[in-house]
Design a protein around this motif. Structure first.
Motif, PDB file in Angstrom:
ATOM      1  N   ILE A 153     -93.616  12.020 -21.323  1.00  0.00           N
ATOM      2  CA  ILE A 153     -94.666  12.644 -22.369  1.00  0.00           C
ATOM      3  C   ILE A 153     -96.205  12.993 -21.861  1.00  0.00           C
ATOM      4  O   ILE A 153     -96.425  12.141 -21.163  1.00  0.00           O
ATOM      5  CB  ILE A 153     -94.819  11.345 -23.393  1.00  0.00           C
ATOM      6  CG1 ILE A 153     -93.395  11.265 -24.167  1.00  0.00           C
ATOM      7  CG2 ILE A 153     -95.616  12.072 -24.640  1.00  0.00           C
ATOM      8  CD1 ILE A 153     -92.488  12.445 -24.802  1.00  0.00           C
ATOM      9  N   ALA A 154     -96.648  13.868 -22.174  1.00  0.00           N
ATOM     10  CA  ALA A 154     -97.880  14.231 -21.723  1.00  0.00           C
ATOM     11  C   ALA A 154     -98.843  14.647 -22.914  1.00  0.00           C
ATOM     12  O   ALA A 154     -98.160  15.005 -24.082  1.00  0.00           O
ATOM     13  CB  ALA A 154     -97.852  15.415 -20.745  1.00  0.00           C
ATOM     14  N   THR A 155    -100.084  14.748 -22.996  1.00  0.00           N
ATOM     15  CA  THR A 155    -100.894  14.986 -24.044  1.00  0.00           C
ATOM     16  C   THR A 155    -100.326  16.651 -24.540  1.00  0.00           C
ATOM     17  O   THR A 155    -100.778  16.710 -25.761  1.00  0.00           O
ATOM     18  CB  THR A 155    -102.189  15.039 -23.512  1.00  0.00           C
ATOM     19  OG1 THR A 155    -102.612  16.078 -22.338  1.00  0.00           O
ATOM     20  CG2 THR A 155    -102.748  13.652 -23.246  1.00  0.00           C
ATOM     21  N   ASN A 156     -99.899  17.351 -23.697  1.00  0.00           N
ATOM     22  CA  ASN A 156     -99.549  18.705 -24.141  1.00  0.00           C
ATOM     23  C   ASN A 156     -98.175  19.148 -23.909  1.00  0.00           C
ATOM     24  O   ASN A 156     -98.153  20.246 -23.786  1.00  0.00           O
ATOM     25  CB  ASN A 156    -100.588  19.813 -23.561  1.00  0.00           C
ATOM     26  CG  ASN A 156    -100.337  19.726 -22.005  1.00  0.00           C
ATOM     27  OD1 ASN A 156     -99.661  18.777 -21.295  1.00  0.00           O
ATOM     28  ND2 ASN A 156    -101.060  20.606 -21.198  1.00  0.00           N
ATOM     29  N   GLY A 157     -97.409  18.167 -23.941  1.00  0.00           N
ATOM     30  CA  GLY A 157     -95.881  18.348 -24.007  1.00  0.00           C
ATOM     31  C   GLY A 157     -95.173  17.231 -23.275  1.00  0.00           C
ATOM     32  O   GLY A 157     -95.337  16.079 -23.407  1.00  0.00           O
ATOM     33  N   VAL A 158     -94.092  17.875 -22.708  1.00  0.00           N
ATOM     34  CA  VAL A 158     -93.105  16.845 -21.974  1.00  0.00           C
ATOM     35  C   VAL A 158     -92.450  17.300 -20.753  1.00  0.00           C
ATOM     36  O   VAL A 158     -92.504  18.539 -20.356  1.00  0.00           O
ATOM     37  CB  VAL A 158     -91.995  16.470 -22.999  1.00  0.00           C
ATOM     38  CG1 VAL A 158     -91.323  17.509 -23.320  1.00  0.00           C
ATOM     39  CG2 VAL A 158     -91.017  15.307 -22.568  1.00  0.00           C
ATOM     40  N   VAL A 159     -92.237  16.408 -19.769  1.00  0.00           N
ATOM     41  CA  VAL A 159     -91.535  16.931 -18.379  1.00  0.00           C
ATOM     42  C   VAL A 159     -90.119  16.092 -18.359  1.00  0.00           C
ATOM     43  O   VAL A 159     -90.302  14.805 -18.746  1.00  0.00           O
ATOM     44  CB  VAL A 159     -92.596  16.484 -17.320  1.00  0.00           C
ATOM     45  CG1 VAL A 159     -91.924  16.623 -16.099  1.00  0.00           C
ATOM     46  CG2 VAL A 159     -93.849  17.178 -17.416  1.00  0.00           C
ATOM     47  N   HIS A 160     -89.195  16.843 -18.085  1.00  0.00           N
ATOM     48  CA  HIS A 160     -87.909  16.422 -17.658  1.00  0.00           C
ATOM     49  C   HIS A 160     -87.872  16.756 -16.146  1.00  0.00           C
ATOM     50  O   HIS A 160     -87.833  18.190 -15.933  1.00  0.00           O
ATOM     51  CB  HIS A 160     -86.825  17.285 -18.500  1.00  0.00           C
ATOM     52  CG  HIS A 160     -87.045  17.060 -19.958  1.00  0.00           C
ATOM     53  ND1 HIS A 160     -86.874  15.835 -20.742  1.00  0.00           N
ATOM     54  CD2 HIS A 160     -87.591  17.921 -20.913  1.00  0.00           C
ATOM     55  CE1 HIS A 160     -87.085  16.190 -21.807  1.00  0.00           C
ATOM     56  NE2 HIS A 160     -87.711  17.416 -21.847  1.00  0.00           N
ATOM     57  N   ILE A 161     -87.314  15.733 -15.478  1.00  0.00           N
ATOM     58  CA  ILE A 161     -86.815  16.079 -13.997  1.00  0.00           C
ATOM     59  C   ILE A 161     -85.554  16.528 -13.980  1.00  0.00           C
ATOM     60  O   ILE A 161     -84.616  16.009 -14.478  1.00  0.00           O
ATOM     61  CB  ILE A 161     -87.232  14.996 -13.057  1.00  0.00           C
ATOM     62  CG1 ILE A 161     -88.625  14.506 -13.038  1.00  0.00           C
ATOM     63  CG2 ILE A 161     -86.807  15.118 -11.642  1.00  0.00           C
ATOM     64  CD1 ILE A 161     -88.938  13.111 -12.562  1.00  0.00           C
ATOM     65  N   ILE A 162     -85.379  17.623 -13.088  1.00  0.00           N
ATOM     66  CA  ILE A 162     -84.067  18.360 -13.036  1.00  0.00           C
ATOM     67  C   ILE A 162     -83.533  18.139 -11.532  1.00  0.00           C
ATOM     68  O   ILE A 162     -84.554  18.011 -10.527  1.00  0.00           O
ATOM     69  CB  ILE A 162     -83.885  19.785 -13.818  1.00  0.00           C
ATOM     70  CG1 ILE A 162     -84.804  20.666 -12.801  1.00  0.00           C
ATOM     71  CG2 ILE A 162     -83.931  19.530 -15.210  1.00  0.00           C
ATOM     72  CD1 ILE A 162     -84.806  22.204 -13.367  1.00  0.00           C
ATOM     73  N   ASP A 163     -82.349  18.270 -11.225  1.00  0.00           N
ATOM     74  CA  ASP A 163     -81.801  18.237  -9.827  1.00  0.00           C
ATOM     75  C   ASP A 163     -81.611  19.798  -9.100  1.00  0.00           C
ATOM     76  O   ASP A 163     -81.275  19.660  -8.055  1.00  0.00           O
ATOM     77  CB  ASP A 163     -80.520  17.540  -9.844  1.00  0.00           C
ATOM     78  CG  ASP A 163     -79.347  18.258 -10.566  1.00  0.00           C
ATOM     79  OD1 ASP A 163     -79.507  19.190 -11.254  1.00  0.00           O
ATOM     80  OD2 ASP A 163     -78.213  17.708 -10.826  1.00  0.00           O
ATOM     81  N   THR A 164     -81.946  20.749  -9.708  1.00  0.00           N
ATOM     82  CA  THR A 164     -81.847  21.965  -9.144  1.00  0.00           C
ATOM     83  C   THR A 164     -83.052  22.856  -9.550  1.00  0.00           C
ATOM     84  O   THR A 164     -83.447  23.051 -10.309  1.00  0.00           O
ATOM     85  CB  THR A 164     -80.589  22.584  -9.727  1.00  0.00           C
ATOM     86  OG1 THR A 164     -79.495  21.779  -9.517  1.00  0.00           O
ATOM     87  CG2 THR A 164     -80.073  24.048  -9.137  1.00  0.00           C
TER      88      THR A 164
END
Length: 169
Positions: free
Chosen positions: A150-161
């Motif tokens: 979670i970030a102040t202006n959204g969200v990050v998902h780590i992907i494998d490709t």
């Protein structure tokens, strides 16, 4: 005016309260402040390649903006799997690099639990296919390996490709 002396039990109570308050303030000061999507990526060691590419493409400022953004962030290992010739080509063509990077970003904040089996529009204008089965989330051919940073202006998902957008017609 003379201040009355505290009896020993009150002095101990006051000392404990002071120490407790100081510990609480120290604990509060050590809680990391929320940061933008760009800063979240920059602070994540497994996303250092992406962070560098965002900086060289000029997208860092965009991802520090208001948002909200959902970023499907390829890990360093994902970038290692990209053929060297492709990475070299992206390095020579900043506009193509920007197309690839914005293909990994969607407007809005989508947590993993909110993913629906559907298509969403990426910031580069191409559709991304999202799927979820239980806790398993995919984006096109990439699996989400770490979700919901979670970030102040959204969200990050780590992907494998690393996702390569379809050629524009």
């Amino acid at each position: 005016m003379q201040i009355p002396a505290l009896n020993p039990s009150r002095r101990t109570l006051l000392s404990c309260a002071t120490i407790g308050f100081a510990a609480l303030m120290t604990a509060c000061a050590s809680v990391p402040a929320p940061v933008s999507v760009a800063d979240t990526i920059a602070k994540t060691p497994t996303l250092s390649t992406l962070s560098g590419l965002l900086g060289s493409s000029g997208l860092n400022e965009t991802l520090k903006g208001t948002g909200p953004f959902t970023v499907f962030a390829p890990s360093n290992d994902a970038f290692k799997a990209v053929p060297a010739k492709t990475m070299e080509d992206l390095g020579k063509h900043p506009e193509r690099l920007k197309e690839v990077l914005t293909y990994h970003v969607v407007a809005g904040k989508t947590l993993a639990a909110d993913v629906k089996n559907s298509k969403v529009k990426s910031l580069n204008g191409a559709d991304l296919e999202l799927s979820r089965a239980g806790d398993f989330v995919t984006v096109e051919s990439a699996a989400v390996t770490t979700s919901d940073a979670i970030a102040t202006n959204g969200v990050v998902h780590i992907i494998d490709t690393v996702l390569i957008p379809p050629s524009k017609k």
